[in-house]
Design a protein around this motif. Structure first.
Motif, PDB file in Angstrom:
ATOM      1  N   GLU A 162      -3.520  12.494  -6.516  1.00 16.07           N
ATOM      2  CA  GLU A 162      -4.183  11.769  -5.417  1.00 16.07           C
ATOM      3  C   GLU A 162      -4.540  10.345  -5.821  1.00 16.07           C
ATOM      4  N   GLU A 163      -5.102  10.170  -6.994  1.00 16.43           N
ATOM      5  CA  GLU A 163      -5.483   8.818  -7.404  1.00 16.43           C
ATOM      6  C   GLU A 163      -4.273   7.965  -7.777  1.00 16.43           C
ATOM      7  N   ARG A 205       2.545  12.711  -4.495  1.00 14.88           N
ATOM      8  CA  ARG A 205       2.433  14.105  -4.084  1.00 14.88           C
ATOM      9  C   ARG A 205       2.708  15.009  -5.278  1.00 14.88           C
ATOM     10  N   LYS A 217       0.983   5.742  -0.002  1.00 13.91           N
ATOM     11  CA  LYS A 217       0.264   6.964   0.303  1.00 13.91           C
ATOM     12  C   LYS A 217       1.200   8.154   0.149  1.00 13.91           C
ATOM     13  N   ALA A 218       0.879   9.006  -0.802  1.00 14.01           N
ATOM     14  CA  ALA A 218       1.605  10.275  -0.990  1.00 14.01           C
ATOM     15  C   ALA A 218       3.119  10.092  -1.089  1.00 14.01           C
ATOM     16  N   ASP A 225      -1.559   8.100  -5.985  1.00 13.07           N
ATOM     17  CA  ASP A 225      -0.874   7.930  -4.691  1.00 13.07           C
ATOM     18  C   ASP A 225       0.450   8.671  -4.635  1.00 13.07           C
ATOM     19  N   GLN A 237       0.826  -1.204   0.000  1.00 12.45           N
ATOM     20  CA  GLN A 237       0.000   0.000   0.000  1.00 12.45           C
ATOM     21  C   GLN A 237       0.863   1.258   0.000  1.00 12.45           C
TER      22      GLN A 237
END
Length: 319
Positions: A143-144, A148, A75-76, A146, A73
């Motif tokens: 964002e989609e 920045r 995130k950013a 993942d 997973q």
């Protein structure tokens, strides 16, 4: 002059690319384009999550884009736009799979790789327009994806390095996308071919003849005319406010001196650059023979700089 571990594969690959005339070179580029697409198109990288997207050009056509992520997973994380090489005339995003794996293993990131238009089909500005379109798409869909939108990196090898350098100029001048770091490896950036290393170069893989023919194919009617920096970034005169960079180049290849000049121009403008010259290395040596010691050293140098950039340059942005 050639590193002994690079010698055999250099001679072998040289027989495949060395041509006796411009006509035969163009024919070989067309044949190679077909063969590379047949062999690599749609090929995934083991150990990575691979997918595909299409980015609209606004005229009804679309740019195929390959996306590579770690299996876990995210995130950013930083987003890397990687532009494949091939003399502007051949290649496909899938050929750089080893590079994607190394980058992602070094630092969690998402690789976005555009299947830009090749000069064999459409000359400048088709390729750079496609790359810029995908860069803007990257930012707008951060964002989609993942990633920045303030940690966007661009990179590529050879012609991909040339497009990287040109893209840095365009992004700076338009102000639409802020690029945090650039990795133009042994970039093809000067169509004038007047440096010592570009003149009468007979090294393996890429030499003075192939360099001239490839530039002529890419520039089309602009060849020999007043070529803009967005086509050949070595013609730029203002290097201020460009992103920090890392690059390496072989010391016997045609692009040695223009790469050195690019690095010097960046440094004079106050832009941080990590740079390495690889002794006895011809063009694309790290791809032709990745197991050679010199190739491993060059890639390790690149990865350390990439990791440093994501840990230090980006950390400053977050303060």
């Amino acid at each position: 002059m050639v590193d002994k571990q690079l010698r055999f594969k250099g001679m072998l690959f040289d027989r495949l690319v060395r041509k006796s005339s411009e006509e035969k070179f163009i024919e070989s580029m067309r044949n190679s384009k077909k063969q590379v697409e047949k062999r690599f198109r749609g090929k995934d990288v083991e150990g990575l999550a691979c997918s595909e997207a299409w980015v609209s050009r606004g005229d009804g056509s679309a740019i195929r884009v390959r996306i590579y992520k770690p299996l876990h997973q995210l995130k950013a994380v930083p987003g890397v736009l990687w532009i494949h090489g091939g003399g502007y005339a051949q290649g496909t995003p899938e050929i750089s799979g080893d590079m994607y794996k190394q980058l992602i293993d070094t630092r969690d990131c998402v690789i976005i790789a555009p299947d830009y238009r090749l000069s064999i089909d459409a000359p400048y500005p088709a390729a750079i327009e496609d790359c810029y379109e995908v860069l803007v798409w990257m930012k707008n869909h951060a964002e989609e994806l993942d990633i920045r939108d303030d940690q966007l990196i661009i990179g590529g090898e050879s012609a991909g390095g040339g497009l990287t350098a040109a893209l840095a100029l365009i992004a700076r001048d338009t102000g639409e996308v802020n690029i945090a770091f650039q990795m133009p490896l042994y970039p093809m950036i000067d169509d004038r071919r007047v440096t010592e290393s570009a003149r009468e170069n007979n090294a393996y893989i890429w030499n003075s003849d192939t360099n001239r023919w490839a530039w002529k194919l890419y520039l089309g009617e602009l060849f020999g005319e007043n070529v803009p920096p967005y086509a050949a970034a070595g013609r730029a005169t203002d290097y201020r406010n460009l992103p920090p960079a890392v690059t390496f180049v072989g010391d016997i290849e045609p692009f040695r001196d223009e790469t050195i000049q690019y690095v010097e121009n960046l440094r004079r403008a106050g832009v941080p650059v990590d740079f390495k010259i690889c002794k006895g290395a011809y063009h694309g040596f790290d791809i032709i023979n990745p197991k050679a010691d010199i190739s491993k050293t060059a890639r390790d140098f690149l990865m350390k700089s990439f990791k440093y950039a994501t840990e230090h340059y980006f950390a400053r942005q977050e303060r």
